[in-house]
Write a protein that holds these residues in place. Structure first.
Motif, PDB file in Angstrom:
ATOM      1  N   ILE A 179      90.134  79.584  89.017  1.00 54.42           N
ATOM      2  CA  ILE A 179      90.323  78.226  88.489  1.00 54.42           C
ATOM      3  C   ILE A 179      89.746  77.161  89.415  1.00 54.42           C
ATOM      4  CG2 ILE A 179      92.019  76.536  87.720  1.00 54.42           C
ATOM      5  CD1 ILE A 179      93.833  78.917  86.948  1.00 54.42           C
ATOM      6  N   PRO A 180      90.114  77.114  90.716  1.00 51.73           N
ATOM      7  CA  PRO A 180      89.526  76.076  91.577  1.00 51.73           C
ATOM      8  C   PRO A 180      88.025  76.219  91.746  1.00 51.73           C
ATOM      9  CG  PRO A 180      90.808  77.647  92.882  1.00 51.73           C
ATOM     10  CD  PRO A 180      91.104  77.941  91.450  1.00 51.73           C
ATOM     11  N   VAL A 181      87.528  77.465  91.774  1.00 50.61           N
ATOM     12  CA  VAL A 181      86.080  77.676  91.916  1.00 50.61           C
ATOM     13  C   VAL A 181      85.351  77.151  90.680  1.00 50.61           C
ATOM     14  CG1 VAL A 181      84.263  79.389  92.241  1.00 50.61           C
ATOM     15  CG2 VAL A 181      86.472  79.690  93.376  1.00 50.61           C
ATOM     16  N   ALA A 182      85.881  77.475  89.498  1.00 52.44           N
ATOM     17  CA  ALA A 182      85.255  77.007  88.254  1.00 52.44           C
ATOM     18  C   ALA A 182      85.280  75.481  88.169  1.00 52.44           C
ATOM     19  CB  ALA A 182      85.966  77.621  87.046  1.00 52.44           C
ATOM     20  N   ALA A 183      86.396  74.877  88.575  1.00 51.26           N
ATOM     21  CA  ALA A 183      86.507  73.415  88.532  1.00 51.26           C
ATOM     22  C   ALA A 183      85.496  72.775  89.479  1.00 51.26           C
ATOM     23  CB  ALA A 183      87.924  72.986  88.893  1.00 51.26           C
ATOM     24  N   PHE A 184      85.389  73.323  90.699  1.00 52.99           N
ATOM     25  CA  PHE A 184      84.449  72.788  91.679  1.00 52.99           C
ATOM     26  C   PHE A 184      83.012  72.915  91.187  1.00 52.99           C
ATOM     27  CE2 PHE A 184      81.539  73.905  95.185  1.00 52.99           C
ATOM     28  CZ  PHE A 184      81.519  72.694  95.857  1.00 52.99           C
ATOM     29  N   CYS A 185      82.655  74.076  90.655  1.00 49.98           N
ATOM     30  CA  CYS A 185      81.276  74.317  90.211  1.00 49.98           C
ATOM     31  C   CYS A 185      80.926  73.479  88.982  1.00 49.98           C
ATOM     32  CB  CYS A 185      81.065  75.799  89.932  1.00 49.98           C
ATOM     33  SG  CYS A 185      81.112  76.836  91.405  1.00 49.98           S
ATOM     34  N   ALA A 186      81.877  73.323  88.051  1.00 49.81           N
ATOM     35  CA  ALA A 186      81.619  72.503  86.870  1.00 49.81           C
ATOM     36  C   ALA A 186      81.424  71.034  87.272  1.00 49.81           C
ATOM     37  CB  ALA A 186      82.772  72.636  85.873  1.00 49.81           C
ATOM     38  N   PHE A 187      82.280  70.552  88.165  1.00 48.20           N
ATOM     39  CA  PHE A 187      82.158  69.171  88.651  1.00 48.20           C
ATOM     40  C   PHE A 187      80.838  68.990  89.410  1.00 48.20           C
ATOM     41  CE2 PHE A 187      82.816  66.013  92.053  1.00 48.20           C
ATOM     42  CZ  PHE A 187      83.125  64.888  91.282  1.00 48.20           C
ATOM     43  N   GLY A 188      80.503  69.981  90.247  1.00 52.11           N
ATOM     44  CA  GLY A 188      79.256  69.903  91.008  1.00 52.11           C
ATOM     45  C   GLY A 188      78.035  69.892  90.105  1.00 52.11           C
ATOM     46  N   ALA A 189      78.086  70.665  89.018  1.00 50.74           N
ATOM     47  CA  ALA A 189      76.955  70.704  88.086  1.00 50.74           C
ATOM     48  C   ALA A 189      76.755  69.340  87.427  1.00 50.74           C
ATOM     49  CB  ALA A 189      77.189  71.782  87.029  1.00 50.74           C
ATOM     50  N   VAL A 190      77.855  68.703  87.040  1.00 50.93           N
ATOM     51  CA  VAL A 190      77.766  67.390  86.388  1.00 50.93           C
ATOM     52  C   VAL A 190      77.216  66.344  87.348  1.00 50.93           C
ATOM     53  CG1 VAL A 190      79.111  65.520  85.366  1.00 50.93           C
ATOM     54  CG2 VAL A 190      79.602  67.889  84.735  1.00 50.93           C
ATOM     55  N   ARG A 191      77.679  66.370  88.584  1.00 54.32           N
ATOM     56  CA  ARG A 191      77.311  65.330  89.548  1.00 54.32           C
ATOM     57  C   ARG A 191      75.938  65.566  90.192  1.00 54.32           C
ATOM     58  NH1 ARG A 191      79.603  60.697  89.424  1.00 54.32           N
ATOM     59  NH2 ARG A 191      79.239  60.432  91.670  1.00 54.32           N
ATOM     60  N   LEU A 192      75.565  66.827  90.372  1.00 51.80           N
ATOM     61  CA  LEU A 192      74.380  67.129  91.169  1.00 51.80           C
ATOM     62  C   LEU A 192      73.162  67.562  90.356  1.00 51.80           C
ATOM     63  CD1 LEU A 192      76.192  69.204  93.950  1.00 51.80           C
ATOM     64  CD2 LEU A 192      75.401  66.835  94.155  1.00 51.80           C
ATOM     65  N   LEU A 193      73.379  68.171  89.196  1.00 51.28           N
ATOM     66  CA  LEU A 193      72.280  68.806  88.484  1.00 51.28           C
ATOM     67  C   LEU A 193      71.819  68.057  87.243  1.00 51.28           C
ATOM     68  CD1 LEU A 193      73.579  72.492  88.708  1.00 51.28           C
ATOM     69  CD2 LEU A 193      71.827  71.420  90.117  1.00 51.28           C
ATOM     70  N   ALA A 194      72.438  66.929  86.940  1.00 53.60           N
ATOM     71  CA  ALA A 194      72.086  66.199  85.711  1.00 53.60           C
ATOM     72  C   ALA A 194      70.604  65.831  85.674  1.00 53.60           C
ATOM     73  CB  ALA A 194      72.945  64.944  85.589  1.00 53.60           C
ATOM     74  N   ARG A 195      70.005  65.530  86.811  1.00 52.69           N
ATOM     75  CA  ARG A 195      68.610  65.083  86.848  1.00 52.69           C
ATOM     76  C   ARG A 195      67.616  66.206  86.581  1.00 52.69           C
ATOM     77  NH1 ARG A 195      66.788  63.619  92.945  1.00 52.69           N
ATOM     78  NH2 ARG A 195      64.771  63.688  91.907  1.00 52.69           N
ATOM     79  N   VAL A 196      68.074  67.464  86.651  1.00 56.79           N
ATOM     80  CA  VAL A 196      67.157  68.585  86.375  1.00 56.79           C
ATOM     81  C   VAL A 196      67.470  69.227  85.020  1.00 56.79           C
ATOM     82  CG1 VAL A 196      66.694  69.082  88.791  1.00 56.79           C
ATOM     83  CG2 VAL A 196      68.614  70.214  87.662  1.00 56.79           C
ATOM     84  N   GLU A 197      68.144  68.467  84.147  1.00 62.94           N
ATOM     85  CA  GLU A 197      68.412  68.963  82.805  1.00 62.94           C
ATOM     86  C   GLU A 197      67.104  69.242  82.071  1.00 62.94           C
ATOM     87  OE1 GLU A 197      69.916  70.682  80.698  1.00 62.94           O
ATOM     88  OE2 GLU A 197      71.689  69.431  80.350  1.00 62.94           O
ATOM     89  N   THR A 198      67.100  70.279  81.270  1.00 63.22           N
ATOM     90  CA  THR A 198      65.897  70.663  80.523  1.00 63.22           C
ATOM     91  C   THR A 198      65.898  70.001  79.146  1.00 63.22           C
ATOM     92  OG1 THR A 198      67.053  72.646  79.755  1.00 63.22           O
ATOM     93  CG2 THR A 198      65.666  72.855  81.705  1.00 63.22           C
ATOM     94  N   PRO A 199      64.729  69.828  78.557  1.00 60.93           N
ATOM     95  CA  PRO A 199      64.647  69.238  77.210  1.00 60.93           C
ATOM     96  C   PRO A 199      65.343  70.140  76.187  1.00 60.93           C
ATOM     97  CG  PRO A 199      62.482  69.303  78.270  1.00 60.93           C
ATOM     98  CD  PRO A 199      63.400  70.123  79.116  1.00 60.93           C
ATOM     99  N   THR A 200      65.813  69.550  75.111  1.00 62.59           N
ATOM    100  CA  THR A 200      66.482  70.321  74.059  1.00 62.59           C
ATOM    101  C   THR A 200      65.702  70.204  72.762  1.00 62.59           C
ATOM    102  OG1 THR A 200      67.867  68.432  73.428  1.00 62.59           O
ATOM    103  CG2 THR A 200      68.741  69.931  75.092  1.00 62.59           C
ATOM    104  N   ASP A 201      65.917  71.178  71.896  1.00 67.20           N
ATOM    105  CA  ASP A 201      65.254  71.190  70.598  1.00 67.20           C
ATOM    106  C   ASP A 201      66.165  71.911  69.614  1.00 67.20           C
ATOM    107  OD1 ASP A 201      63.400  70.783  68.660  1.00 67.20           O
ATOM    108  OD2 ASP A 201      61.912  72.201  69.446  1.00 67.20           O
ATOM    109  N   ARG A 202      65.995  71.647  68.331  1.00 64.88           N
ATOM    110  CA  ARG A 202      66.817  72.303  67.313  1.00 64.88           C
ATOM    111  C   ARG A 202      66.235  73.683  67.025  1.00 64.88           C
ATOM    112  NH1 ARG A 202      70.621  69.252  65.120  1.00 64.88           N
ATOM    113  NH2 ARG A 202      70.855  70.709  63.379  1.00 64.88           N
TER     114      ARG A 202
END
Length: 509
Positions: A179-202
């Motif tokens: 639980i704490p590991v998942a919370a930390f990693c999910a929060f870290g992904a939102v804060r740190l990795l947003a700028r490397v998000e990939t394009p989306t398509d239908r």
């Protein structure tokens, strides 16, 4: 244009280090959960009031769900974005880990393990993909080396951590620690990795192929898990499941072979090198994983080991693997990889033969030494075999081939675990019957009665001895059969042609 270039630029400084930690920790947690429950099965089975064979469903359900979700990773990332998919997968993994720890029935924990596997399956390839995006090209080899080390170290700590937690606290905490590991990693992904998000398509998804895959895999696994308790094909339910699995599998092959965008790209099997390498990998890895499940069960149910010491005994495999991995990586560029794979799998077969001589009086090091020796051969098996398989396909097929290989490897582990558990139980019953007949015929019971033991005392003592020896013999039989499977897997690798190209680190991401 400049904004887009900036968004795709690799990260730097502290942000890069923290993002790397988040991705490595994610991979570590997902791999850890494939082994942490192995030594805890007796604890869970006793707590839920189920048999040991039913307890292995906790392992196989996670493996099957993970295998099913891996082929969907590319579509999910393309449809919703790599970072978004990673974040929601991590949140789901944490939620289902919580529910696993709160489970009070077999049905609930199996259902939650399936959810955990579905959420966790994409996290490993996605963490690899994101590592390749956040690091500069010249840093990617080192980044992948660190990522790979988490894959190697996690199985070492899994049995030790699982045993220690189960004995010291409660089996529930082997899931709650996520639980704490998942919370930390999910929060870290939102804060740190947003700028490397990939394009989306239908993107469209092969819904028919997905439904067919779920149908035949589900029917097959349920059949294997329930077969022993329902007397196999004497039960109409097992017959029905076998028919559904067989027909579903054939229809799945036909559909996927003609679909333009299949959920599993079967066209990679036209390459003989890939087909043979994956066959060898599936048989060898399935046999290896089944032994990793059976040994802790035998040590705890028959040999009197605690979960902690069962974890210590089985974890030695990973210690030697860590030491040998960099050596094998260097040899792979200088020696015929087929020879390395053949040696590695034959070594696993040799170690299985050492285990054939185990008995109920074996001490800790007699049991632990083969585990350490097995670890010496594991890198010879995994590293070159992966390179052989991926180098056999066209460069543009590498990602598809890696997904198929991961799918089949995980499925092989689940199926082999179900089959070996059934064989182990059946073999122990046969051995128990033979030993009991021998004790009755050689006057053992009469001799003990003459020494002053009551009939009830004699029965208790004899039952304990018979059970202990029967499970030891059954374990020997499983490892003898395992040795033959390893040897066959080692020999067929020579049907693979020598690869004409090398595979760069992270090429399958």
């Amino acid at each position: 244009m400049d904004g887009k270039a900036e968004a795709l630029a690799p990260l730097t400084g502290a942000r890069l280090i923290l993002a790397g930690i988040v991705l490595a920790l994610t991979n570590f947690m997902v791999v850890l959960d494939t082994t942490i429950a192995n030594v805890s099965v007796p604890h869970i089975a006793g707590s839920l009031g189920i048999s040991g064979s039913q307890g292995t469903w906790i392992i196989t359900s996670y493996a099957v769900a993970e295998a099913v979700s891996v082929p969907l990773t590319g579509w999910l990332a393309g449809r919703f974005g790599t970072v978004r998919t990673f974040t929601f997968g991590m949140i789901g993994f944490g939620v289902f880990s919580t529910l696993c720890g709160m489970s009070s029935t077999l049905g609930m924990i199996v259902a939650c393990r399936i959810g955990q596997g579905l959420c966790g399956g994409p996290l490993m390839p996605l963490s690899q993909t994101l590592l390749m995006r956040i690091f500069k090209p010249e840093q990617r080899v080192q980044a992948m080396a660190i990522w790979s080390m988490t894959t190697v170290v996690a199985p070492i700590l899994g049995p030790i951590l699982g045993g220690t937690i189960s004995d010291g606290w409660s089996w529930h905490w082997i899931f709650f620690i996520n639980i704490p590991v998942a919370a930390f990693c999910a929060f870290g992904a939102v804060r740190l990795l947003a700028r490397v998000e990939t394009p989306t398509d239908r993107l469209r998804v092969d819904r028919v192929g997905l439904m067919l895959m779920l149908l035949w895999i589900g029917a097959l696994q349920i059949m294997l898990d329930l077969g022993r308790e329902h007397d196999w094909f004497a039960d109409p339910t097992i017959i029905a499941l076998a028919i559904i699995a067989a027909i579903g599998f054939v229809v799945f092959l036909v559909w996927e072979g003609t679909e333009n965008q299949p959920i599993v790209d079967l066209r990679v099997f036209r390459h003989r090198g890939f087909t043979v390498a994956v066959m060898s990998l599936s048989f060898a890895f399935g046999t290896f994983f089944a032994s990793a499940v059976l040994i802790p069960q035998w040590l705890q149910t028959s040999m009197g080991y605690t979960a902690t010491y069962a974890g210590y005994a089985t974890a030695f495999t990973g210690v030697a693997a860590v030491i040998m991995s960099p050596i094998v990586a260097k040899l792979s560029s200088r020696v015929d990889q087929r020879a390395l794979v053949c040696f590695g799998i034959l070594w696993l077969g040799f170690v299985s033969l050492l285990r054939v001589h185990w008995n109920s009086q074996a001490d800790f090091w007699t049991l632990a030494l083969p585990q350490m020796l097995q670890g010496l051969g594991m890198p010879f098996f995994f590293i070159p075999l992966t390179s052989l398989a991926l180098a056999s396909v066209e460069p543009q097929e590498t990602a598809s081939a890696a997904g198929v290989m991961s799918f089949l490897r995980t499925m092989a582990a689940a199926i082999a675990t179900s089959i070996s558990t059934t064989m182990w139980d059946n073999s122990s019953r046969v051995a128990r019957s033979e030993i009991t007949s021998q004790l009755n015929s050689d006057g053992t019971v009469d001799a003990m009665t003459a020494q002053g033991f009551s009939l009830d005392q004699v029965r208790i003592v004899v039952a304990q001895v018979v059970d202990k020896e029967a499970y030891a013999l059954a374990t020997n039989h499983i490892f003898l059969l395992s040795a033959f499977v390893f040897m066959a897997s080692a020999m067929i690798i020579w049907m693979t042609p020598r690869p004409s190209r090398a595979v760069a680190p992270g090429a399958a991401h």
